[in-house]
Enzyme design. Structure first.
Site, short mmCIF file in Angstrom:
data_model
loop_
_atom_site.label_atom_id
_atom_site.label_comp_id
_atom_site.label_asym_id
_atom_site.label_seq_id
_atom_site.Cartn_x
_atom_site.Cartn_y
_atom_site.Cartn_z
N ASP A 38 -8.73 73.31 -53.07
CA ASP A 38 -7.70 72.38 -53.52
C ASP A 38 -7.28 72.75 -54.94
O ASP A 38 -7.93 73.56 -55.60
CB ASP A 38 -8.22 70.93 -53.48
N ASP A 51 -4.08 77.20 -56.02
CA ASP A 51 -2.75 76.69 -55.69
C ASP A 51 -2.40 77.24 -54.32
O ASP A 51 -2.00 78.41 -54.19
CB ASP A 51 -1.74 77.14 -56.75
N ASN A 77 -5.55 70.62 -43.92
CA ASN A 77 -5.16 69.28 -44.36
C ASN A 77 -4.16 69.27 -45.51
O ASN A 77 -3.39 68.31 -45.66
CB ASN A 77 -6.42 68.52 -44.79
N TYR A 141 9.68 67.56 -44.83
CA TYR A 141 8.35 67.14 -44.38
C TYR A 141 8.28 67.08 -42.86
O TYR A 141 7.36 67.62 -42.24
CB TYR A 141 8.03 65.78 -44.99
N LYS A 145 5.97 69.49 -40.52
CA LYS A 145 4.89 68.86 -39.75
C LYS A 145 5.12 69.01 -38.25
O LYS A 145 4.16 69.12 -37.48
CB LYS A 145 4.77 67.39 -40.13
#
Length: 241
Positions: A38, A51, A77, A141, A145
């Protein structure tokens, strides 16, 4: 080589906070060793800072994660929301959403795949969203997704013969720090969201982590290519049967 010869490690991208952090904690409770990548990992034991929107930085982080040997479980995730009306969505925003929500998942899968194939076992869980079905202010988004769901289905078809499953989770409204900032508990908009959920509450990161846990389990080998919506029933009447 058998699965039992490997340490039971799970790679979790974006595991420093929110759903990712809850997933990491659940993995520990399930007896796995979570390896978190992360942007901020100061408080994460053994976390790898990177990153993940950058290809080279992601590659370096993956190489570091794999120094301890193959990893046969992956939770893609990490993600970013860049809200904007369709006419105002910038290409820079779209590129960022593509990099974190989609490209990073492919890069992580490809890095771990040789170890999964050698083990004859693998579990891949991709964090999609209910927004993949369509939501206002979510051009970048929703597109990325939904693309993640498409990739999940292809991976399920191609990798099943190697003992590897690939599934996606589509969270609905989940009470994270980001959600609370955008939706104060006393705000009418927040109440409207709750009223739209059949179970009449907002979800928690633990709700999602529980679903991830099921899909990571070795006993879930006959479930692949599926999307599990963790949304309190919001997709009923929207998602296809």
């Amino acid at each position: 080589m058998t699965v039992s010869s490997h340490r039971e490690r799970v790679l979790i991208t974006g595991g420093g906070a929110g759903i990712g952090a809850a997933t990491a904690e659940r993995c520990r409770a399930d007896g796995f060793e979570p390896i978190v990548i992360d942007r901020v990992v100061d408080h994460v034991p053994g976390g790898i800072e990177a990153d993940l929107s950058n290809v080279s930085a992601t590659a370096r982080a993956l190489a570091k994660a794999l120094e301890g040997g193959p990893i046969t479980r992956l939770v893609n995730n990490v993600g970013v929301v860049v809200p904007a009306e369709a006419e105002a969505q910038t290409l820079e925003q779209f590129d960022l959403a593509y990099a974190l929500n989609l490209r990073c998942s492919l890069q992580c899968m490809q890095a771990l795949l040789p170890g999964m194939k050698e083990a004859g076992f693998g579990r891949i869980v991709n964090m999609s969203s209910r927004a993949a079905l369509g939501k206002d202010l979510r051009t970048a988004y929703s597109a990325t997704k939904a693309g993640l769901i498409g990739m999940t289905r292809v991976w399920a078809l191609e990798l099943g013969k190697f003992g590897i499953t690939a599934n996606a989770i589509g969270p609905g409204p989940i009470r994270t720090e980001l959600f609370d900032r955008a939706n104060p508990p006393d705000a009418p908009r927040t109440q409207a969201i709750i009223n739209a959920v059949p179970v009449k509450r907002v979800g928690t990161p633990d709700d999602v982590a529980h679903a991830v846990s099921y899909l990571l389990d070795a006993r879930s080998g006959f479930v692949t290519g599926q999307v599990l919506y963790v949304c309190g029933g919001m997709t009923v009447g929207v998602a296809g049967v």
